[in-house]
Design a protein around this motif. Structure first.
Motif: not given
Length: 273
Positions: A139-140, A143, A219, A222-223
């Motif tokens: 999770r970011t 997200q 995402q 982002e991860c």
């Protein structure tokens, strides 16, 4: 195409089905790993459909049950579960090599199968590529914004929440948990970087069924940051599909995607072509 069931492994405790094309013209085979506790046919026969599709294209396949899943028993070895997973996949690679002559392998794993494919790809040089379906991700901030903001602005969500609070906890339906237990993000990034340095081709596919931890294609960046730009990584987000690809149309889309990806990264070389 020809299919044959085998009992294999050091203790002959593993059971799997090898699928061979009419003519074997390729040195890369595909091994399909269990999706959780679902046995080797896969959710809604996904693994059967995929193996036969790949066989028709010229790729040898093996769909098998890992130790203590489906028709496979225990190995009798004193190994941790992660160690046993890698040992099982190595036994599977040996079997497919014996039957087809393949020396390199692409792993296909959904959910915990993606985690197991990751673990094996990291430690075994015979792995040339992998499909990670609903695998590692975390999770970011983005997200959470995409998940919670529409709900905060939705009157229907607030009504449902109010109604739910009035229902006794014991009577509330249990929501399925499909999230793969993650390694720390730094560890995952470091292991993926190592795989890419070795030349592995990696395909990440996320479904709408895991929106609680992954809900947009961006995402992935982002991860995993700059790894998202690596030419050996591809990422897809099948928002309409659920986690187990229950709809035949979603399975067909997935099969088409896998076939195209294999043809791009591991093309079949026909005589005279």
């Amino acid at each position: 195409m020809h299919e044959q069931a085998f009992r294999f492994g050091g203790a002959r405790h593993l059971v799997g089905v090898v699928g061979l094309p009419a003519v074997i013209e390729h040195g890369v085979g595909v091994i399909l790993l269990n999706a959780g506790m679902v046995y080797r046919v896969g959710p809604f026969r996904l693994h059967v459909e995929l193996a036969r599709r790949l066989n028709g294209l010229g790729y040898p396949t093996l769909r098998f049950d890992q130790s203590t899943i489906g028709d496979s028993g225990a190995s009798g070895q004193r190994l941790s579960r992660p160690e046993q997973v890698v040992a099982d996949v190595r036994d599977a690679m040996e079997l497919l090599k014996q039957q087809s002559g393949c020396t390199r392998f692409v792993l296909f794993g959904l959910c915990s199968g993606a985690q197991n494919a990751h673990s094996t790809a990291y430690v075994d040089s015979r792995v040339a590529g992998a499909f990670f379906l609903d695998g590692y991700g975390h999770r970011t901030f983005g997200q959470r914004v995409r998940h919670y903001l529409p709900r905060l602005l939705s009157l229907s969500v607030w009504r449902q929440r109010f109604t739910r609070q009035r229902i006794p906890v014991a009577l509330r339906p249990v929501e399925p948990a499909f999230v793969v237990e993650p390694l720390p993000p730094k560890v995952v990034r470091a292991q993926l970087a190592d795989m890419l340095q070795r030349g592995l081709k990696l395909d990440f596919i996320y479904s709408g069924g895991v929106a609680r931890y992954f809900n947009h294609i961006r995402q992935f960046r982002e991860c995993f940051g700059r790894l998202a730009d690596h030419p050996c990584i591809s990422v897809s987000y099948f928002k309409e599909a659920d986690h187990t690809y229950v709809l035949s149309s979603d399975r067909q889309r997935l099969l088409d995607h896998v076939a195209q990806w294999m043809g791009h990264h591991f093309p079949i070389t026909r005589p005279g072509s």
